[in-house]
Enzyme design. Structure first.
Site, mmCIF file in Angstrom:
data_model
loop_
_atom_site.group_PDB
_atom_site.id
_atom_site.type_symbol
_atom_site.label_atom_id
_atom_site.label_comp_id
_atom_site.label_asym_id
_atom_site.label_seq_id
_atom_site.Cartn_x
_atom_site.Cartn_y
_atom_site.Cartn_z
ATOM 1 N N SER A 86 0.804 -1.237 0.000
ATOM 2 C CA SER A 86 0.000 0.000 0.000
ATOM 3 C C SER A 86 0.831 1.279 0.000
ATOM 4 O O SER A 86 0.274 2.363 -0.201
ATOM 5 C CB SER A 86 -0.938 0.015 1.198
ATOM 6 O OG SER A 86 -1.987 -0.886 0.997
ATOM 7 N N LYS A 97 0.494 3.376 -2.968
ATOM 8 C CA LYS A 97 -0.665 4.260 -3.147
ATOM 9 C C LYS A 97 -0.260 5.730 -3.107
ATOM 10 O O LYS A 97 -0.946 6.581 -3.672
ATOM 11 C CB LYS A 97 -1.719 3.949 -2.080
ATOM 12 C CG LYS A 97 -2.327 2.537 -2.211
ATOM 13 C CD LYS A 97 -3.173 2.166 -0.997
ATOM 14 C CE LYS A 97 -3.765 0.767 -1.111
ATOM 15 N NZ LYS A 97 -4.428 0.318 0.138
ATOM 16 N N TYR A 155 -3.422 -2.369 -10.317
ATOM 17 C CA TYR A 155 -3.312 -2.198 -8.863
ATOM 18 C C TYR A 155 -2.428 -3.285 -8.227
ATOM 19 O O TYR A 155 -1.526 -2.989 -7.428
ATOM 20 C CB TYR A 155 -4.722 -2.186 -8.260
ATOM 21 C CG TYR A 155 -4.736 -2.208 -6.759
ATOM 22 C CD1 TYR A 155 -4.320 -1.090 -6.028
ATOM 23 C CD2 TYR A 155 -5.140 -3.336 -6.050
ATOM 24 C CE1 TYR A 155 -4.319 -1.111 -4.640
ATOM 25 C CE2 TYR A 155 -5.146 -3.359 -4.667
ATOM 26 C CZ TYR A 155 -4.724 -2.249 -3.970
ATOM 27 O OH TYR A 155 -4.709 -2.278 -2.598
ATOM 28 N N TYR A 158 -4.979 3.793 7.933
ATOM 29 C CA TYR A 158 -6.352 3.263 7.998
ATOM 30 C C TYR A 158 -6.995 3.602 9.339
ATOM 31 O O TYR A 158 -6.886 4.740 9.792
ATOM 32 C CB TYR A 158 -6.356 1.754 7.704
ATOM 33 C CG TYR A 158 -5.478 1.436 6.526
ATOM 34 C CD1 TYR A 158 -5.841 1.900 5.255
ATOM 35 C CD2 TYR A 158 -4.262 0.778 6.659
ATOM 36 C CE1 TYR A 158 -5.022 1.672 4.162
ATOM 37 C CE2 TYR A 158 -3.440 0.552 5.571
ATOM 38 C CZ TYR A 158 -3.826 1.003 4.336
ATOM 39 O OH TYR A 158 -3.021 0.800 3.261
ATOM 40 N N VAL A 200 1.106 -3.748 3.786
ATOM 41 C CA VAL A 200 1.063 -5.057 4.460
ATOM 42 C C VAL A 200 2.335 -5.880 4.259
ATOM 43 O O VAL A 200 2.475 -6.943 4.862
ATOM 44 C CB VAL A 200 -0.156 -5.934 4.067
ATOM 45 C CG1 VAL A 200 -1.425 -5.456 4.716
ATOM 46 C CG2 VAL A 200 -0.294 -6.083 2.586
HETATM 47 O O1 DON Z 1 -4.891 -4.761 -1.770
HETATM 48 C C1 DON Z 1 -4.333 -5.287 -0.816
HETATM 49 O O2 DON Z 1 -4.946 -5.842 0.084
HETATM 50 C C2 DON Z 1 -2.825 -5.215 -0.763
HETATM 51 N N1 DON Z 1 -2.271 -5.305 -2.086
HETATM 52 C C3 DON Z 1 -2.364 -3.933 -0.140
HETATM 53 C C4 DON Z 1 -2.954 -3.667 1.223
HETATM 54 C C5 DON Z 1 -2.047 -2.968 2.148
HETATM 55 O O3 DON Z 1 -0.860 -2.891 1.958
HETATM 56 C C6 DON Z 1 -2.664 -2.466 3.399
HETATM 57 N N2 DON Z 1 -1.644 -1.907 4.270
HETATM 58 N N3 DON Z 1 -1.274 -1.898 5.318
#
Ligand code: DON
Length: 307
Positions: free
Chosen positions: A65, A68, A192, A243, A261
Site C-alpha cells: 500500500s 498508493k 493495482y 487506515y 502489508v
Molecule cells: O490490496 C491489498 O490488500 C494489498 N495489495 C495492499 C494492502 C495494504 O498494503 C494495506 N496496508 N497496510
C-alpha cells in the site's frame, strides 16, 4: 539539539532486533506469508543530503500500500483536483479493505489510501491504456524518485494476489456498478496488484520519498509536484495513511506516514527527513508492529513532529 542520528539508528536496530512480539506476517497474500519476520530495516534520507541506514536497509520487500502514495501523485498529475470528485479525503475509520461505506456513499471511497480509493486511483492511472503502460509509468516514476533503476516488480507476488484478491475484486466490481470504476475490472486490478508488488529496500524507499520532505522537489532540482500538493499528500498520509489506526499513529509518532502489508512504512518529516522502516510482522490493523515502534522511538528522540 538533534541527537547523533547514526547512534540512534544503531540503538533502534538493536531494540527491534531483540523484540519478542513481532506481530503477524500478512498471510492473505500467500506469497507474503513466506517472508522471514526476524528482519528489520531502517533508512533516513535527510534534507541536507545525508543517508543513514541500519539493519536490513538494503533488502527488498513488497511495498504494497505504500505504492498508493506514488499512484496518487501520478493520478493528481493527470486529472488534478478533479480526482476529488471520485475519491474523498476523509479517514474511513474502517479496515483498509472494508466495503461497508461504499453502498451508502454511492461508490465514492473515503480516501485514496484505503483499497477502494486506490482502485479508483488505478482506474485513473490506466487512462484508456493497457495495464503494462500504467505499470511501466509507475516503475519509471519510483526509479526516477529514488535514482535507482534496479527497482522491479515481483511477479510472483502480483500473481499471488491476482488469484486470491477476492475482496479487491468485490470492491472494484461494486464501484464499477456505480460508474466510479470505468475500465474493465480485470485491467484495473491488474494495474493495482502490480503496483502493490513493486519491491524496494528501505534505502530506495526513503530516497523515493524525498520530494515529500522537500516541498515537492526532487533533490536534483526538478519539480515533482507543487509545494501545495506535497503538503496535501502529506496531510492525507497523516490522516489516512494507517487506515483505522491513523489517529493512533499521529498520536504516537506525529508525522505523515504510509504503511503497507509487506511491513514497510514511509514517513515524512517535512523539511527534515524522509524515513523508511520495514519489519514484516503486522499489528491487528495491518500496519508494521515494530516499524511503528521504531518510528515512535525515532520521533521521541529527535523531537521530529508536525505538531
Ligand atoms: O490490496 C491489498 O490488500 C494489498 N495489495 C495492499 C494492502 C495494504 O498494503 C494495506 N496496508 N497496510
Amino acid at each position: 539539539m538533534t541527537p547523533d542520528l547514526s547512534a540512534l539508528v544503531d540503538s533502534i536496530v538493536a531494540r527491534m532486533g531483540a523484540a519478542e512480539d513481532r506481530g503477524q506476517v500478512a498471510s492473505y497474500i500467500p506469497e507474503l506469508a513466506k517472508v522471514d519476520p526476524a528482519q528489520f530495516g531502517i533508512a533516513i534520507a535527510t534534507a541536507d543530503g545525508r543517508m543513514l541506514t541500519g539493519g536490513d536497509a538494503d533488502t527488498s520487500f513488497s511495498i504494497q500500500s505504500i505504492s498508493k502514495v506514488f499512484a496518487l501523485t501520478l493520478a493528481l498529475g493527470k486529472v488534478g483536483d478533479q480526482l476529488w470528485q471520485r475519491v474523498g479525503r476523509e479517514p474511513s475509520g474502517n479496515a483498509f479493505n472494508s466495503i461497508v461505506q461504499l453502498e451508502q456513499e454511492h461508490g465514492i471511497p473515503r480516501n485514496p489510501f484505503i483499497n477502494a480509493g486506490a482502485i479508483v486511483v488505478a482506474d485513473v492511472n490506466l487512462g484508456g491504456h493497457q495495464p503494462r503502460v500504467a505499470i511501466g509509468e509507475m516503475l519509471r516514476f519510483v526509479r526516477y524518485l529514488s535514482g535507482d533503476d534496479s527497482i522491479a516488480i515481483n511477479e510472483d507476488v502480483a500473481a499471488s494476489e491476482t488469484t486470491t484478491g477476492f475482496r479487491n475484486m468485490a470492491l472494484a466490481n461494486y464501484m464499477r456498478a456505480f460508474g466510479n470504476v470505468r475500465h474493465p475490472v480485470d485491467l484495473v486490478l491488474g494495474t493495482y496488484f502490480h503496483q502493490c508488488a513493486i519491491e524496494m529496500s528501505c534505502r530506495q524507499l526513503a530516497l523515493a520519498g524525498r520530494y515529500l520532505m522537500l516541498d515537492g522537489r526532487h533533490p536534483d532540482g526538478g519539480r515533482v509536484v507543487s509545494p501545495g500538493r506535497a503538503r496535501r499528500i502529506n496531510a492525507l498520509m497523516l490522516t489516512c495513511g494507517h487506515y483505522d489506526a491513523s489517529g493512533d499513529f499521529a498520536f504516537r509518532v506525529g508525522i505523515p506516514g504510509k504503511s503497507g502489508v509487506g511491513g514497510g512504512i514511509l514517513a515524512i518529516v517535512p523539511g527534515r527527513a524522509a524515513i523508511a522502516v520495514w519489519c514484516p510482522g503486522l499489528n491487528d490493523n495491518g500496519n508494521s508492529m515494530l516499524g511503528t515502534q521504531a518510528l515512535q522511538m525515532l520521533a521521541e528522540a529527535t523531537g521530529w513532529s508536525v505538531f
